[in-house]
Scaffold this motif. Structure first.
Motif, PDB file in Angstrom:
ATOM      1  N   HIS A 199       0.867  -1.176   0.000  1.00  0.00           N
ATOM      2  CA  HIS A 199       0.000   0.000   0.000  1.00  0.00           C
ATOM      3  C   HIS A 199       0.907   1.230   0.000  1.00  0.00           C
ATOM      4  O   HIS A 199       1.822   1.325   0.815  1.00  0.00           O
ATOM      5  N   ILE A 200       0.634   2.150  -0.916  1.00  0.00           N
ATOM      6  CA  ILE A 200       1.429   3.367  -1.035  1.00  0.00           C
ATOM      7  C   ILE A 200       0.505   4.543  -0.738  1.00  0.00           C
ATOM      8  O   ILE A 200      -0.416   4.837  -1.498  1.00  0.00           O
ATOM      9  N   PHE A 201       0.738   5.195   0.389  1.00  0.00           N
ATOM     10  CA  PHE A 201      -0.067   6.332   0.816  1.00  0.00           C
ATOM     11  C   PHE A 201       0.690   7.605   0.454  1.00  0.00           C
ATOM     12  O   PHE A 201       1.803   7.817   0.923  1.00  0.00           O
ATOM     13  N   VAL A 202       0.068   8.426  -0.379  1.00  0.00           N
ATOM     14  CA  VAL A 202       0.718   9.643  -0.863  1.00  0.00           C
ATOM     15  C   VAL A 202      -0.065  10.856  -0.366  1.00  0.00           C
ATOM     16  O   VAL A 202      -1.262  10.965  -0.600  1.00  0.00           O
ATOM     17  N   PHE A 203       0.648  11.744   0.308  1.00  0.00           N
ATOM     18  CA  PHE A 203       0.054  12.954   0.852  1.00  0.00           C
ATOM     19  C   PHE A 203       0.638  14.167   0.144  1.00  0.00           C
ATOM     20  O   PHE A 203       1.856  14.339   0.127  1.00  0.00           O
ATOM     21  N   ALA A 256       0.699  19.042 -11.729  1.00  0.00           N
ATOM     22  CA  ALA A 256       1.214  17.718 -12.124  1.00  0.00           C
ATOM     23  C   ALA A 256       0.262  17.031 -13.089  1.00  0.00           C
ATOM     24  O   ALA A 256       0.675  16.585 -14.171  1.00  0.00           O
ATOM     25  N   ILE A 257      -1.017  16.929 -12.726  1.00  0.00           N
ATOM     26  CA  ILE A 257      -1.954  16.187 -13.575  1.00  0.00           C
ATOM     27  C   ILE A 257      -2.273  16.930 -14.871  1.00  0.00           C
ATOM     28  O   ILE A 257      -2.811  16.340 -15.804  1.00  0.00           O
ATOM     29  N   SER A 258      -1.911  18.208 -14.945  1.00  0.00           N
ATOM     30  CA  SER A 258      -2.098  18.977 -16.175  1.00  0.00           C
ATOM     31  C   SER A 258      -0.963  18.765 -17.165  1.00  0.00           C
ATOM     32  O   SER A 258      -1.111  19.071 -18.352  1.00  0.00           O
ATOM     33  N   ASN A 259       0.164  18.247 -16.683  1.00  0.00           N
ATOM     34  CA  ASN A 259       1.364  18.171 -17.522  1.00  0.00           C
ATOM     35  C   ASN A 259       1.910  16.773 -17.762  1.00  0.00           C
ATOM     36  O   ASN A 259       2.788  16.601 -18.602  1.00  0.00           O
ATOM     37  N   ILE A 260       1.427  15.785 -17.021  1.00  0.00           N
ATOM     38  CA  ILE A 260       1.979  14.430 -17.115  1.00  0.00           C
ATOM     39  C   ILE A 260       0.842  13.419 -17.065  1.00  0.00           C
ATOM     40  O   ILE A 260      -0.124  13.602 -16.333  1.00  0.00           O
ATOM     41  N   ASP A 261       0.978  12.348 -17.804  1.00  0.00           N
ATOM     42  CA  ASP A 261      -0.003  11.262 -17.801  1.00  0.00           C
ATOM     43  C   ASP A 261       0.229  10.396 -16.562  1.00  0.00           C
ATOM     44  O   ASP A 261       1.268   9.761 -16.426  1.00  0.00           O
ATOM     45  N   PHE A 262      -0.752  10.383 -15.668  1.00  0.00           N
ATOM     46  CA  PHE A 262      -0.654   9.579 -14.451  1.00  0.00           C
ATOM     47  C   PHE A 262      -1.631   8.416 -14.457  1.00  0.00           C
ATOM     48  O   PHE A 262      -2.025   7.922 -13.406  1.00  0.00           O
ATOM     49  N   SER A 263      -2.019   7.953 -15.632  1.00  0.00           N
ATOM     50  CA  SER A 263      -3.011   6.879 -15.701  1.00  0.00           C
ATOM     51  C   SER A 263      -2.556   5.624 -14.963  1.00  0.00           C
ATOM     52  O   SER A 263      -3.375   4.958 -14.318  1.00  0.00           O
ATOM     53  N   GLU A 264      -1.274   5.310 -14.996  1.00  0.00           N
ATOM     54  CA  GLU A 264      -0.780   4.123 -14.272  1.00  0.00           C
ATOM     55  C   GLU A 264      -0.960   4.284 -12.767  1.00  0.00           C
ATOM     56  O   GLU A 264      -1.434   3.375 -12.089  1.00  0.00           O
ATOM     57  N   ILE A 265      -0.582   5.419 -12.238  1.00  0.00           N
ATOM     58  CA  ILE A 265      -0.700   5.671 -10.796  1.00  0.00           C
ATOM     59  C   ILE A 265      -2.169   5.751 -10.384  1.00  0.00           C
ATOM     60  O   ILE A 265      -2.577   5.156  -9.391  1.00  0.00           O
ATOM     61  N   LEU A 266      -2.953   6.485 -11.152  1.00  0.00           N
ATOM     62  CA  LEU A 266      -4.354   6.702 -10.793  1.00  0.00           C
ATOM     63  C   LEU A 266      -5.198   5.441 -10.932  1.00  0.00           C
ATOM     64  O   LEU A 266      -6.276   5.348 -10.347  1.00  0.00           O
ATOM     65  N   SER A 267      -4.699   4.468 -11.678  1.00  0.00           N
ATOM     66  CA  SER A 267      -5.404   3.190 -11.845  1.00  0.00           C
ATOM     67  C   SER A 267      -4.866   2.103 -10.924  1.00  0.00           C
ATOM     68  O   SER A 267      -5.419   1.008 -10.866  1.00  0.00           O
ATOM     69  N   ASP A 268      -3.800   2.395 -10.224  1.00  0.00           N
ATOM     70  CA  ASP A 268      -3.137   1.406  -9.369  1.00  0.00           C
ATOM     71  C   ASP A 268      -3.840   1.346  -8.017  1.00  0.00           C
ATOM     72  O   ASP A 268      -3.840   2.325  -7.264  1.00  0.00           O
ATOM     73  N   THR A 269      -4.427   0.218  -7.695  1.00  0.00           N
ATOM     74  CA  THR A 269      -5.182   0.085  -6.440  1.00  0.00           C
ATOM     75  C   THR A 269      -4.289   0.123  -5.199  1.00  0.00           C
ATOM     76  O   THR A 269      -4.793   0.276  -4.089  1.00  0.00           O
ATOM     77  N   ARG A 270      -2.988  -0.010  -5.382  1.00  0.00           N
ATOM     78  CA  ARG A 270      -2.073   0.068  -4.242  1.00  0.00           C
ATOM     79  C   ARG A 270      -1.863   1.506  -3.782  1.00  0.00           C
ATOM     80  O   ARG A 270      -1.441   1.756  -2.664  1.00  0.00           O
ATOM     81  N   VAL A 271      -2.140   2.456  -4.669  1.00  0.00           N
ATOM     82  CA  VAL A 271      -1.867   3.869  -4.394  1.00  0.00           C
ATOM     83  C   VAL A 271      -3.109   4.532  -3.809  1.00  0.00           C
ATOM     84  O   VAL A 271      -4.193   4.469  -4.381  1.00  0.00           O
ATOM     85  N   HIS A 272      -2.917   5.165  -2.657  1.00  0.00           N
ATOM     86  CA  HIS A 272      -3.981   5.891  -1.962  1.00  0.00           C
ATOM     87  C   HIS A 272      -3.561   7.354  -1.885  1.00  0.00           C
ATOM     88  O   HIS A 272      -2.570   7.676  -1.217  1.00  0.00           O
ATOM     89  N   LEU A 273      -4.281   8.222  -2.592  1.00  0.00           N
ATOM     90  CA  LEU A 273      -3.920   9.636  -2.658  1.00  0.00           C
ATOM     91  C   LEU A 273      -4.718  10.461  -1.647  1.00  0.00           C
ATOM     92  O   LEU A 273      -5.936  10.312  -1.545  1.00  0.00           O
TER      93      LEU A 273
END
Length: 160
Positions: free
Chosen positions: A105-109, A119-136
């Motif tokens: 589990h990756i918790f990002v604050f 960040a989301i305006s300039n880079i494709d984060f589809s991998e991170i945003l689709s990864d169930t391990r990542v909690h933003l």
């Protein structure tokens, strides 16, 4: 053809957190947040401090190599839970995802909605945003962290 990263990323954010997506749609990126190109053509981020100094958040040469070096310092693959304070342009988060186990589990604050929107305006984060391990956790004040983490305590200890 220009890719609209903001639209693509917001679509994925809406799937998991529609409230966050609504907030991000309304946020303007202030002039204190400067997006520049690195020597190898990637994007990097500079923040203008209250004193007017420019603070570089990632390498101006190769932020991916910088993130690889950072993550290699730790035995990430053996950790069940990782806490990250600061999203920046997410190079380190992508590297964490590549090196973490499928059970982690990756918790990002990230305290700043504005930095996250840049960040989301300039880079494709589809991998991170689709990864169930990542909690933003975006726009969360540090003193409020416990309130949000408390929800995940069982999740963290169940995976041990």
């Amino acid at each position: 053809m220009t890719v609209n990263y903001l639209e693509k990323n917001l679509f994925l954010i809406k799937k998991n957190n529609s409230d966050l997506a609504v907030i991000l749609e309304k946020i303007n990126i202030p002039s204190e947040i400067l997006i520049t190109d690195t020597k190898n053509g990637l994007k990097t981020l500079r923040i203008k401090s209250e004193k007017g100094e420019l603070i570089l958040l990632h390498s101006e040469y190769d932020p991916v190599v910088e993130a690889e070096r950072l993550i290699q310092q730790f035995k990430i693959e053996s950790l069940n839970t990782v806490f990250v304070f600061g999203f920046g342009f997410g190079y380190h988060i992508k590297e964490l995802c590549k090196n973490s186990s499928s059970q982690s589990h990756i918790f990002v604050f990230e305290k700043s909605f504005e930095i996250f929107k840049a960040a989301i305006s300039n880079i494709d984060f589809s991998e991170i945003l689709s990864d169930t391990r990542v909690h933003l956790f975006i726009g969360i004040e540090p003193k409020s962290l416990y309130k949000y983490l408390r929800i995940y305590v069982d999740l963290i200890f169940e995976s041990r």
